[in-house]
Design a protein around this motif. Structure first.
Motif, PDB file in Angstrom:
ATOM      1  N   VAL A  36      -9.828   7.398   7.597  1.00 20.28           N
ATOM      2  CA  VAL A  36     -10.773   8.158   6.776  1.00 20.28           C
ATOM      3  C   VAL A  36     -11.710   7.217   6.024  1.00 20.28           C
ATOM      4  CG1 VAL A  36     -10.935   9.599   4.695  1.00 20.28           C
ATOM      5  CG2 VAL A  36      -9.368  10.238   6.533  1.00 20.28           C
ATOM      6  N   GLU A  37     -11.132   6.172   5.436  1.00 22.42           N
ATOM      7  CA  GLU A  37     -11.942   5.236   4.657  1.00 22.42           C
ATOM      8  C   GLU A  37     -12.889   4.438   5.546  1.00 22.42           C
ATOM      9  OE1 GLU A  37      -8.968   3.006   2.621  1.00 22.42           O
ATOM     10  OE2 GLU A  37      -8.712   4.513   1.027  1.00 22.42           O
ATOM     11  N   GLU A  38     -12.409   3.993   6.694  1.00 23.64           N
ATOM     12  CA  GLU A  38     -13.239   3.197   7.586  1.00 23.64           C
ATOM     13  C   GLU A  38     -14.403   4.017   8.157  1.00 23.64           C
ATOM     14  OE1 GLU A  38     -10.539   1.709  10.476  1.00 23.64           O
ATOM     15  OE2 GLU A  38      -9.552   0.319   9.069  1.00 23.64           O
ATOM     16  N   ALA A  39     -14.170   5.298   8.419  1.00 22.14           N
ATOM     17  CA  ALA A  39     -15.207   6.152   9.009  1.00 22.14           C
ATOM     18  C   ALA A  39     -16.068   6.844   7.952  1.00 22.14           C
ATOM     19  CB  ALA A  39     -14.569   7.204   9.909  1.00 22.14           C
ATOM     20  N   SER A  40     -15.658   6.730   6.664  1.00 19.77           N
ATOM     21  CA  SER A  40     -16.385   7.382   5.566  1.00 19.77           C
ATOM     22  C   SER A  40     -16.533   8.885   5.804  1.00 19.77           C
ATOM     23  CB  SER A  40     -17.766   6.743   5.375  1.00 19.77           C
ATOM     24  OG  SER A  40     -17.637   5.386   4.999  1.00 19.77           O
ATOM     25  N   VAL A  41     -15.439   9.524   6.213  1.00 19.79           N
ATOM     26  CA  VAL A  41     -15.436  10.973   6.392  1.00 19.79           C
ATOM     27  C   VAL A  41     -14.690  11.615   5.224  1.00 19.79           C
ATOM     28  CG1 VAL A  41     -15.599  10.846   8.906  1.00 19.79           C
ATOM     29  CG2 VAL A  41     -13.342  10.918   7.818  1.00 19.79           C
ATOM     30  N   ALA A  42     -14.907  12.907   5.045  1.00 17.32           N
ATOM     31  CA  ALA A  42     -14.236  13.655   3.982  1.00 17.32           C
ATOM     32  C   ALA A  42     -12.889  14.180   4.482  1.00 17.32           C
ATOM     33  CB  ALA A  42     -15.110  14.813   3.515  1.00 17.32           C
ATOM     34  N   SER A  43     -11.992  14.431   3.533  1.00 18.72           N
ATOM     35  CA  SER A  43     -10.681  14.976   3.892  1.00 18.72           C
ATOM     36  C   SER A  43     -10.185  15.880   2.778  1.00 18.72           C
ATOM     37  CB  SER A  43      -9.667  13.842   4.133  1.00 18.72           C
ATOM     38  OG  SER A  43      -9.507  13.051   2.958  1.00 18.72           O
TER      39      SER A  43
END
Length: 223
Positions: A36-43
Protein backbone atom coordinates in the motif's frame (compact mmCIF):
# COMPACT_ATOMS: atom_id res chain seq x y z
CA UNK A 1 -6.54 -15.54 0.99
CA UNK A 2 -7.06 -11.81 1.44
CA UNK A 3 -3.54 -10.68 2.28
CA UNK A 4 -1.84 -12.07 -0.80
CA UNK A 5 -4.56 -10.81 -3.13
CA UNK A 6 -4.54 -7.39 -1.45
CA UNK A 7 -0.80 -6.96 -1.89
CA UNK A 8 -1.11 -7.90 -5.58
CA UNK A 9 -3.98 -5.48 -6.06
CA UNK A 10 -2.09 -2.65 -4.36
CA UNK A 11 0.96 -3.23 -6.55
CA UNK A 12 -1.39 -3.04 -9.57
CA UNK A 13 -2.52 0.42 -8.40
CA UNK A 14 -5.87 -0.58 -6.89
CA UNK A 15 -7.31 1.03 -3.76
CA UNK A 16 -8.24 -1.58 -1.15
CA UNK A 17 -11.50 -2.20 0.71
CA UNK A 18 -10.56 -5.02 3.08
CA UNK A 19 -12.30 -7.30 5.55
CA UNK A 20 -11.13 -7.90 9.09
CA UNK A 21 -8.75 -9.36 10.09
CA UNK A 22 -6.31 -7.84 7.62
CA UNK A 23 -4.23 -11.03 7.55
CA UNK A 24 -3.75 -14.35 9.31
CA UNK A 25 -0.15 -13.55 10.26
CA UNK A 26 1.85 -10.45 11.08
CA UNK A 27 4.18 -11.09 8.17
CA UNK A 28 1.29 -11.20 5.70
CA UNK A 29 -0.16 -8.02 7.18
CA UNK A 30 3.15 -6.21 6.85
CA UNK A 31 3.37 -7.24 3.22
CA UNK A 32 -0.01 -5.62 2.56
CA UNK A 33 0.99 -2.39 4.32
CA UNK A 34 4.30 -2.25 2.46
CA UNK A 35 2.51 -2.73 -0.87
CA UNK A 36 0.00 0.00 0.00
CA UNK A 37 2.76 2.43 0.95
CA UNK A 38 4.93 1.66 -2.07
CA UNK A 39 2.01 2.08 -4.50
CA UNK A 40 0.54 5.12 -2.66
CA UNK A 41 -2.96 3.65 -2.78
CA UNK A 42 -5.75 4.11 -0.23
CA UNK A 43 -6.97 1.37 2.08
CA UNK A 44 -9.88 0.83 4.46
CA UNK A 45 -10.45 -2.22 6.67
CA UNK A 46 -14.14 -2.88 7.37
CA UNK A 47 -14.64 -2.95 11.14
CA UNK A 48 -18.44 -2.80 11.30
CA UNK A 49 -18.84 -0.58 14.39
CA UNK A 50 -16.44 2.01 12.99
CA UNK A 51 -18.82 2.67 10.09
CA UNK A 52 -22.06 2.80 12.04
CA UNK A 53 -22.96 6.41 12.98
CA UNK A 54 -23.87 5.91 16.65
CA UNK A 55 -20.90 3.71 17.67
CA UNK A 56 -18.42 5.80 15.68
CA UNK A 57 -19.68 9.05 17.23
CA UNK A 58 -19.42 7.44 20.68
CA UNK A 59 -15.84 6.30 20.02
CA UNK A 60 -14.84 9.80 18.90
CA UNK A 61 -16.50 11.33 21.96
CA UNK A 62 -14.90 8.95 24.46
CA UNK A 63 -11.45 9.30 22.87
CA UNK A 64 -11.56 12.97 23.88
CA UNK A 65 -12.44 12.18 27.51
CA UNK A 66 -9.42 11.97 29.86
CA UNK A 67 -8.96 9.63 32.79
CA UNK A 68 -10.25 6.27 31.61
CA UNK A 69 -9.25 3.64 34.16
CA UNK A 70 -10.35 0.40 32.52
CA UNK A 71 -12.53 -0.99 29.75
CA UNK A 72 -14.47 -4.17 29.14
CA UNK A 73 -15.49 -5.67 25.81
CA UNK A 74 -17.70 -8.74 25.49
CA UNK A 75 -18.33 -10.16 22.01
CA UNK A 76 -20.34 -13.38 22.13
CA UNK A 77 -21.75 -15.29 19.19
CA UNK A 78 -23.74 -18.52 18.90
CA UNK A 79 -22.09 -19.71 15.69
CA UNK A 80 -20.94 -23.07 17.10
CA UNK A 81 -23.81 -23.62 19.54
CA UNK A 82 -26.59 -23.42 16.95
CA UNK A 83 -27.28 -24.34 13.34
CA UNK A 84 -25.52 -21.36 11.82
CA UNK A 85 -24.36 -20.88 8.21
CA UNK A 86 -21.43 -18.90 9.63
CA UNK A 87 -19.78 -22.00 11.13
CA UNK A 88 -17.25 -21.98 8.30
CA UNK A 89 -13.95 -23.90 8.25
CA UNK A 90 -12.08 -20.61 8.74
CA UNK A 91 -14.04 -19.75 11.88
CA UNK A 92 -13.65 -23.28 13.21
CA UNK A 93 -9.89 -23.01 12.76
CA UNK A 94 -9.34 -19.45 14.02
CA UNK A 95 -12.19 -19.09 16.53
CA UNK A 96 -13.61 -16.00 18.18
CA UNK A 97 -10.23 -14.39 18.81
CA UNK A 98 -9.73 -13.74 15.10
CA UNK A 99 -13.38 -13.38 14.09
CA UNK A 100 -14.84 -11.02 16.71
CA UNK A 101 -11.63 -9.96 18.44
CA UNK A 102 -10.96 -7.39 15.68
CA UNK A 103 -14.34 -5.74 16.38
CA UNK A 104 -13.51 -5.34 20.09
CA UNK A 105 -10.05 -3.94 19.36
CA UNK A 106 -11.42 -1.51 16.78
CA UNK A 107 -13.51 0.09 19.54
CA UNK A 108 -11.01 -0.01 22.42
CA UNK A 109 -7.80 1.09 20.72
CA UNK A 110 -8.98 4.53 19.54
CA UNK A 111 -10.19 5.33 23.08
CA UNK A 112 -7.64 3.71 25.41
CA UNK A 113 -4.59 3.89 23.15
CA UNK A 114 -2.11 1.38 21.82
CA UNK A 115 -1.24 -1.85 23.64
CA UNK A 116 2.10 -2.54 25.26
CA UNK A 117 1.38 -5.91 26.87
CA UNK A 118 -1.04 -8.77 26.14
CA UNK A 119 -2.21 -11.63 28.35
CA UNK A 120 -4.61 -14.33 27.15
CA UNK A 121 -6.17 -17.54 28.42
CA UNK A 122 -8.65 -20.05 26.98
CA UNK A 123 -11.17 -20.65 29.76
CA UNK A 124 -14.72 -21.76 29.02
CA UNK A 125 -16.58 -23.73 26.37
CA UNK A 126 -15.34 -24.19 22.84
CA UNK A 127 -13.36 -21.29 21.40
CA UNK A 128 -14.00 -18.94 24.34
CA UNK A 129 -10.99 -16.71 25.00
CA UNK A 130 -10.19 -14.06 27.59
CA UNK A 131 -7.67 -11.34 26.76
CA UNK A 132 -6.22 -8.67 29.05
CA UNK A 133 -4.58 -5.60 27.50
CA UNK A 134 -2.21 -3.09 29.09
CA UNK A 135 -2.62 0.18 27.21
CA UNK A 136 0.18 2.73 26.80
CA UNK A 137 -1.93 5.48 28.35
CA UNK A 138 -2.11 3.60 31.65
CA UNK A 139 -5.55 2.01 31.34
CA UNK A 140 -6.26 -1.70 31.10
CA UNK A 141 -9.01 -3.57 29.31
CA UNK A 142 -10.44 -7.08 29.18
CA UNK A 143 -11.98 -8.93 26.25
CA UNK A 144 -14.30 -11.92 26.51
CA UNK A 145 -14.71 -13.51 23.09
CA UNK A 146 -16.65 -16.57 21.99
CA UNK A 147 -18.56 -18.07 19.09
CA UNK A 148 -19.82 -20.89 21.34
CA UNK A 149 -22.22 -18.90 23.54
CA UNK A 150 -25.85 -19.98 24.00
CA UNK A 151 -28.08 -18.10 21.53
CA UNK A 152 -29.88 -16.32 24.37
CA UNK A 153 -26.54 -15.00 25.68
CA UNK A 154 -25.12 -13.78 22.38
CA UNK A 155 -24.42 -10.13 21.74
CA UNK A 156 -21.77 -7.44 22.04
CA UNK A 157 -21.11 -4.89 24.76
CA UNK A 158 -18.34 -2.41 25.54
CA UNK A 159 -18.09 -0.49 28.81
CA UNK A 160 -15.55 2.15 29.89
CA UNK A 161 -14.95 3.22 33.48
CA UNK A 162 -12.93 6.21 34.60
CA UNK A 163 -12.91 9.67 36.13
CA UNK A 164 -15.93 10.66 34.03
CA UNK A 165 -17.93 7.66 35.27
CA UNK A 166 -19.24 4.84 33.10
CA UNK A 167 -19.80 4.95 29.33
CA UNK A 168 -21.50 2.17 27.36
CA UNK A 169 -21.17 1.65 23.61
CA UNK A 170 -24.53 2.26 21.89
CA UNK A 171 -25.88 -0.18 19.34
CA UNK A 172 -25.88 0.80 15.70
CA UNK A 173 -29.29 1.66 14.31
CA UNK A 174 -28.65 -0.10 11.02
CA UNK A 175 -26.94 -3.29 9.91
CA UNK A 176 -23.74 -4.34 8.26
CA UNK A 177 -24.73 -3.52 4.67
CA UNK A 178 -25.18 0.25 5.20
CA UNK A 179 -21.97 0.23 7.23
CA UNK A 180 -20.14 -1.47 4.37
CA UNK A 181 -21.43 1.20 1.99
CA UNK A 182 -20.02 3.88 4.31
CA UNK A 183 -16.69 2.05 4.34
CA UNK A 184 -16.66 2.15 0.54
CA UNK A 185 -17.42 5.87 0.66
CA UNK A 186 -14.57 6.32 3.14
CA UNK A 187 -12.21 4.55 0.76
CA UNK A 188 -13.28 6.83 -2.09
CA UNK A 189 -12.67 9.86 0.12
CA UNK A 190 -9.22 8.62 1.13
CA UNK A 191 -8.33 7.95 -2.51
CA UNK A 192 -9.56 11.38 -3.54
CA UNK A 193 -7.92 13.40 -0.76
CA UNK A 194 -4.81 11.34 -0.07
CA UNK A 195 -5.56 11.44 3.66
CA UNK A 196 -5.38 7.97 5.30
CA UNK A 197 -8.52 6.73 7.03
CA UNK A 198 -8.28 5.81 10.71
CA UNK A 199 -9.13 2.20 9.79
CA UNK A 200 -6.50 1.84 7.08
CA UNK A 201 -4.23 -1.14 6.48
CA UNK A 202 -1.71 0.13 9.03
CA UNK A 203 -4.39 0.05 11.73
CA UNK A 204 -5.45 -3.38 10.49
CA UNK A 205 -1.84 -4.53 10.89
CA UNK A 206 -1.72 -3.29 14.49
CA UNK A 207 -4.88 -5.25 15.25
CA UNK A 208 -3.30 -8.32 13.64
CA UNK A 209 -0.16 -7.91 15.77
CA UNK A 210 -2.22 -7.83 18.98
CA UNK A 211 -4.32 -10.81 17.93
CA UNK A 212 -1.19 -12.75 17.01
CA UNK A 213 0.36 -12.05 20.42
CA UNK A 214 -2.80 -13.30 22.14
CA UNK A 215 -2.96 -16.33 19.85
CA UNK A 216 0.61 -17.30 20.74
CA UNK A 217 -0.34 -17.28 24.42
CA UNK A 218 -3.52 -19.27 23.85
CA UNK A 219 -1.55 -21.91 21.98
CA UNK A 220 1.37 -22.04 24.39
CA UNK A 221 3.91 -20.19 22.21
CA UNK A 222 5.64 -17.68 24.50
CA UNK A 223 8.26 -16.41 22.06
Amino acid sequence: MQAGLAARAARAGCHLLLDKPLAATVEQGRAVVEAVEEASVASVVFFTARFQPEPEAWITEQAAVPGWFTGRAQWLGAVFSSESPFATPWRREKGALWDVGPHALSVLLPVLGDVQRVTAAAYGPGDTAHVVLDHTGGASSTLTLSLTAPPAASGAAVELLGEAGVAVLPEGSDGAVPALMRAADALLAAARTGRPHACDAAFGLRVTEILSAADDLLNGDVR
